[in-house]
Design a protein around this motif. Sequence first.
Motif, short mmCIF file in Angstrom:
data_model
loop_
_atom_site.label_atom_id
_atom_site.label_comp_id
_atom_site.label_asym_id
_atom_site.label_seq_id
_atom_site.Cartn_x
_atom_site.Cartn_y
_atom_site.Cartn_z
N LEU A 155 36.00 22.04 60.92
CA LEU A 155 36.57 23.20 60.24
C LEU A 155 36.31 24.49 61.00
CD1 LEU A 155 35.85 22.34 56.49
CD2 LEU A 155 38.00 22.11 57.75
N GLU B 202 44.55 26.08 58.23
CA GLU B 202 43.75 26.36 57.04
C GLU B 202 43.10 25.10 56.48
OE1 GLU B 202 43.00 29.28 55.22
OE2 GLU B 202 43.61 30.11 57.15
N ARG B 203 43.74 23.96 56.72
CA ARG B 203 43.24 22.69 56.20
C ARG B 203 43.23 21.66 57.31
NH1 ARG B 203 46.30 20.61 51.23
NH2 ARG B 203 47.85 20.26 52.79
N CYS C 14 48.10 14.76 52.39
CA CYS C 14 48.31 16.10 52.95
C CYS C 14 49.35 16.91 52.19
CB CYS C 14 48.71 15.99 54.43
SG CYS C 14 47.36 15.40 55.48
N ASP D 21 46.14 23.96 44.92
CA ASP D 21 45.24 24.70 45.80
C ASP D 21 43.83 24.12 45.67
OD1 ASP D 21 44.42 26.63 47.61
OD2 ASP D 21 43.99 28.08 46.04
N ASP E 40 40.16 22.41 47.17
CA ASP E 40 39.22 22.51 48.28
C ASP E 40 39.23 21.22 49.10
OD1 ASP E 40 38.36 25.06 47.48
OD2 ASP E 40 36.82 24.21 46.16
N VAL F 260 41.50 15.62 53.01
CA VAL F 260 41.88 16.96 53.46
C VAL F 260 40.80 17.93 52.99
CG1 VAL F 260 43.54 18.84 53.16
CG2 VAL F 260 44.35 16.49 53.39
N TYR F 261 40.35 18.77 53.92
CA TYR F 261 39.36 19.80 53.63
C TYR F 261 39.94 21.17 53.96
CZ TYR F 261 35.81 16.20 53.15
OH TYR F 261 35.08 15.12 52.71
N HIS F 262 39.73 22.13 53.07
CA HIS F 262 40.18 23.50 53.29
C HIS F 262 39.07 24.28 53.99
CE1 HIS F 262 41.90 27.44 52.63
NE2 HIS F 262 43.00 26.85 52.15
N ARG F 263 39.46 25.12 54.93
CA ARG F 263 38.49 25.90 55.71
C ARG F 263 37.64 26.83 54.84
NH1 ARG F 263 40.31 29.12 60.47
NH2 ARG F 263 38.10 29.03 60.86
#
Length: 185
Positions: free
Chosen positions: A75, A81-82, A102, A107, A109, A125-128
Amino acid sequence: MILAGGKSSRFGSNKALALYQGRPLIAHAATVMAEIFTEKLLVTNTPEAYAFLGWPMTGDLVANAGPLAGIQAALNKIQAERAFIVACDMPRLDAAVITRICRCPGDWDVIMPELPGGGEPLHAVYHRRILPAIDAALARGEGKISRLLAALRVRTMSAAELGLADDRPVPFANINFTRDLRDLP
């Protein structure tokens, strides 16, 4: 993003390089990931072992902190962003399943497959924006992904949402022991 920084202690040798159908396990993951994503990254502390992939690489920022440190490194390095993050020992990745994860609306995390015992955090999937939470956890010496996930907005997707049939092999099954690899059809 592929994580290949584990010790493979249960496997007995570097499982990412163990052969499945004549190719290293990590090559199977890299092939599927390259079909889907334009931005690629391999998180490893032994880049020389994976030079054959030709992928950009980075190492953990926190030594010996497990997969959470790999997620942190990924990250920190990405432009998007993801990031979809997967373990190197999943030879049966399915591009359609990854694409569904994906494209999950909302929205969140973290977005991951739902398993009978919980989610699969190394096929997710991970959000920054969760980087500060990861940094804080690692600074406290907490390397458990499950503990971090409990404090985040996580969306799990059922087998039905992912289009998985009961008679199909699970695409996010990973290899922990040599018998796991031997028993793969």
